[in-house]
Design a protein around this motif. Structure first.
Motif, PDB file in Angstrom:
ATOM      1  N   ILE A 106       0.846  -1.205   0.000  1.00 43.50           N
ATOM      2  CA  ILE A 106       0.000   0.000   0.000  1.00 43.50           C
ATOM      3  C   ILE A 106       0.875   1.247   0.000  1.00 43.50           C
ATOM      4  N   VAL A 107       1.843   1.286   0.885  1.00 48.55           N
ATOM      5  CA  VAL A 107       2.738   2.443   0.979  1.00 48.55           C
ATOM      6  C   VAL A 107       3.499   2.625  -0.323  1.00 48.55           C
ATOM      7  N   ARG A 111       3.753   6.181  -3.042  1.00 52.62           N
ATOM      8  CA  ARG A 111       4.946   7.006  -2.889  1.00 52.62           C
ATOM      9  C   ARG A 111       5.698   7.090  -4.212  1.00 52.62           C
ATOM     10  N   PHE A 112       6.282   8.260  -4.442  1.00 47.82           N
ATOM     11  CA  PHE A 112       7.088   8.446  -5.635  1.00 47.82           C
ATOM     12  C   PHE A 112       8.420   7.691  -5.505  1.00 47.82           C
ATOM     13  N   PRO A 113       9.040   7.283  -6.635  1.00 44.96           N
ATOM     14  CA  PRO A 113      10.394   6.743  -6.589  1.00 44.96           C
ATOM     15  C   PRO A 113      11.342   7.794  -5.982  1.00 44.96           C
ATOM     16  N   PRO A 114      12.338   7.376  -5.213  1.00 46.02           N
ATOM     17  CA  PRO A 114      12.796   5.992  -5.040  1.00 46.02           C
ATOM     18  C   PRO A 114      12.111   5.234  -3.906  1.00 46.02           C
ATOM     19  N   ARG A 115      11.193   5.865  -3.180  1.00 46.36           N
ATOM     20  CA  ARG A 115      10.565   5.196  -2.041  1.00 46.36           C
ATOM     21  C   ARG A 115       9.351   4.368  -2.427  1.00 46.36           C
ATOM     22  N   GLY A 116       8.869   4.534  -3.645  1.00 46.49           N
ATOM     23  CA  GLY A 116       7.682   3.802  -4.063  1.00 46.49           C
ATOM     24  C   GLY A 116       7.587   3.683  -5.566  1.00 46.49           C
ATOM     25  N   ARG A 117       6.352   3.411  -6.035  1.00 47.89           N
ATOM     26  CA  ARG A 117       6.146   3.150  -7.459  1.00 47.89           C
ATOM     27  C   ARG A 117       5.017   3.994  -8.041  1.00 47.89           C
ATOM     28  N   ARG A 118       4.719   5.081  -7.388  1.00 50.09           N
ATOM     29  CA  ARG A 118       3.685   5.978  -7.917  1.00 50.09           C
ATOM     30  C   ARG A 118       4.167   6.620  -9.209  1.00 50.09           C
ATOM     31  N   GLY A 119       3.289   6.642 -10.215  1.00 49.81           N
ATOM     32  CA  GLY A 119       3.642   7.277 -11.474  1.00 49.81           C
ATOM     33  C   GLY A 119       3.703   8.788 -11.326  1.00 49.81           C
ATOM     34  N   ASN A 120       4.558   9.410 -12.101  1.00 49.71           N
ATOM     35  CA  ASN A 120       4.804  10.840 -11.950  1.00 49.71           C
ATOM     36  C   ASN A 120       4.201  11.644 -13.098  1.00 49.71           C
ATOM     37  N   ALA A 121       3.097  12.311 -12.788  1.00 48.88           N
ATOM     38  CA  ALA A 121       2.530  13.289 -13.714  1.00 48.88           C
ATOM     39  C   ALA A 121       2.053  14.481 -12.904  1.00 48.88           C
ATOM     40  N   PHE A 122       2.836  14.817 -11.873  1.00 46.95           N
ATOM     41  CA  PHE A 122       2.331  15.762 -10.880  1.00 46.95           C
ATOM     42  C   PHE A 122       2.113  17.162 -11.454  1.00 46.95           C
ATOM     43  N   ASP A 123       2.727  17.464 -12.586  1.00 50.08           N
ATOM     44  CA  ASP A 123       2.564  18.809 -13.134  1.00 50.08           C
ATOM     45  C   ASP A 123       1.176  19.054 -13.726  1.00 50.08           C
ATOM     46  N   ILE A 124       0.343  17.988 -13.808  1.00 52.01           N
ATOM     47  CA  ILE A 124      -1.005  18.169 -14.353  1.00 52.01           C
ATOM     48  C   ILE A 124      -2.105  17.643 -13.427  1.00 52.01           C
ATOM     49  N   THR A 125      -1.738  17.097 -12.282  1.00 50.94           N
ATOM     50  CA  THR A 125      -2.751  16.486 -11.415  1.00 50.94           C
ATOM     51  C   THR A 125      -3.271  17.470 -10.376  1.00 50.94           C
ATOM     52  N   ARG A 126      -4.483  17.200  -9.905  1.00 48.50           N
ATOM     53  CA  ARG A 126      -5.080  18.052  -8.887  1.00 48.50           C
ATOM     54  C   ARG A 126      -4.281  18.013  -7.590  1.00 48.50           C
ATOM     55  N   SER A 127      -3.584  16.901  -7.343  1.00 44.19           N
ATOM     56  CA  SER A 127      -2.828  16.744  -6.102  1.00 44.19           C
ATOM     57  C   SER A 127      -1.770  17.829  -5.919  1.00 44.19           C
ATOM     58  N   SER A 128      -1.234  18.339  -6.997  1.00 41.55           N
ATOM     59  CA  SER A 128      -0.216  19.395  -6.925  1.00 41.55           C
ATOM     60  C   SER A 128      -0.805  20.757  -7.271  1.00 41.55           C
ATOM     61  N   SER A 129      -2.131  20.867  -7.147  1.00 37.82           N
ATOM     62  CA  SER A 129      -2.848  22.074  -7.595  1.00 37.82           C
ATOM     63  C   SER A 129      -2.557  22.307  -9.081  1.00 37.82           C
ATOM     64  N   PHE A 130      -2.592  21.197  -9.834  1.00 42.44           N
ATOM     65  CA  PHE A 130      -2.414  21.209 -11.288  1.00 42.44           C
ATOM     66  C   PHE A 130      -1.055  21.775 -11.697  1.00 42.44           C
ATOM     67  N   ALA A 161       3.889  -6.093  13.313  1.00 47.35           N
ATOM     68  CA  ALA A 161       4.620  -6.059  12.046  1.00 47.35           C
ATOM     69  C   ALA A 161       3.980  -5.070  11.078  1.00 47.35           C
ATOM     70  N   ILE A 162       2.653  -5.016  11.072  1.00 49.60           N
ATOM     71  CA  ILE A 162       1.947  -4.061  10.209  1.00 49.60           C
ATOM     72  C   ILE A 162       2.276  -2.631  10.639  1.00 49.60           C
ATOM     73  N   ALA A 163       2.200  -2.375  11.932  1.00 55.60           N
ATOM     74  CA  ALA A 163       2.447  -1.027  12.444  1.00 55.60           C
ATOM     75  C   ALA A 163       3.882  -0.574  12.211  1.00 55.60           C
ATOM     76  N   GLU A 164       4.805  -1.502  12.173  1.00 56.13           N
ATOM     77  CA  GLU A 164       6.218  -1.151  12.003  1.00 56.13           C
ATOM     78  C   GLU A 164       6.593  -0.806  10.573  1.00 56.13           C
ATOM     79  N   VAL A 165       5.698  -0.997   9.637  1.00 61.36           N
ATOM     80  CA  VAL A 165       6.004  -0.688   8.235  1.00 61.36           C
ATOM     81  C   VAL A 165       6.232   0.811   8.072  1.00 61.36           C
ATOM     82  N   ASP A 166       7.355   1.169   7.472  1.00 59.67           N
ATOM     83  CA  ASP A 166       7.664   2.566   7.216  1.00 59.67           C
ATOM     84  C   ASP A 166       6.629   3.152   6.262  1.00 59.67           C
TER      85      ASP A 166
END
Length: 271
Positions: A106-107, A111-130, A161-166
């Motif tokens: 789930i985490v 998360r963006f690389p290098p900590r995760g595998r979220r795809g990067n299109a932040f310059d057009i998404t609502r999450s970054s205020s477009f 073990a679940i709670a200890e996940v970074d």
């Protein structure tokens, strides 16, 4: 719309936070709950009726205040988690987490690389205020609130073990499904259920993570805060409306019965 996550800041400061559920997918109720002063709102997509566009509409409605908007997703499907995060959700509540591996996946999904595998299109998404928040990439991972829900016997066994996940910020204990998992559906105040909850909470505290839950039989929200839960979410708009109309209809039926009795009496007297 990007903004600093107020609820995450409250959690880090050890401040108790009070929230509510929304199941009707109504922006009007999201706005009302936010204006009322709840610290957080949970849109329930596991049992509620809304989808992605409903979530965005409700986020916009709730943004009139500092209330943090959380979505309980239907499952841990990484594709949908990423869509919600790109849409600007401030917190994710993922149900039925039973292992550390599930929590890690789930985490990683949000998360963006290098900590995760979220795809990067932040310059057009609502999450970054477009794209209007130029440093969003560096701030996104730590701003998102990730809550995992323990609500099965297996989840209780693996709670530490679940709670200890970074990246897992909060562990949410779900007493209703937990009671069902223990073969006691609906008996959220049973000693066996309380024992399982105490086991999960002790394990979570040992891992240094805060706890969230809902009121259950024998425990009010205030009692749960006193027991050390940092987040407590009360009933939904549907729940409270049901209580209201049940009482309203009870009064109406009593009045109707009285009227019918009077009419019957008049008819009998008239004969």
């Amino acid at each position: 719309m990007f903004r600093p996550n107020r609820l995450k800041a409250r959690i880090r400061a050890g401040q108790k936070s009070f929230g509510t559920w929304l199941q009707s997918a109504s922006p009007a109720f999201a706005e009302m709950a936010a204006v009322a002063g709840f610290d957080f709102i949970i849109m329930d997509e596991e049992h509620g009726m809304g989808g992605l566009q409903h979530a965005v509409d409700m986020m916009r409605a709730a943004a009139c205040t500092d209330a943090t908007f959380i979505v309980r997703v239907p499952s841990s499907d990484p594709t949908y988690l990423r869509r919600l995060v790109d849409a600007g959700v401030e917190g994710l509540l993922v149900p039925m987490v039973e292992t550390a591996e599930q929590a890690s996946a789930i985490v990683e999904a949000v998360r963006f690389p290098p900590r995760g595998r979220r795809g990067n299109a932040f310059d057009i998404t609502r999450s970054s205020s477009f794209g209007l928040v130029p440093d969003y990439y560096g701030r996104a991972d730590d701003n998102l609130l990730i809550i995992v829900q323990i609500e099965t016997a297996l989840g209780v066994e693996n709670a530490r073990a679940i709670a200890e996940v970074d990246g897992v910020d909060v562990v949410f204990i779900g007493p209703t499904d937990l009671s069902g998992s223990l073969g006691m559906p609906g008996q959220t105040g049973a000693p066996e259920v309380n024992a399982a909850i105490e086991k999960a909470t002790a394990a979570t505290r040992a891992a240094g993570k805060p706890l969230a839950t809902v009121p259950r039989i024998g425990r009010t929200a205030n009692q749960l805060f006193d027991e050390g839960f940092l987040l407590v979410a009360t009933g939904s708009e549907i729940y409270f409306y049901r209580l209201g109309i049940t009482e309203l209809m009870k009064e109406w039926r009593a009045y109707s019965a009285q009227q019918a009795a009077r009419e019957a009496g008049k008819s009998a007297y008239g004969r």
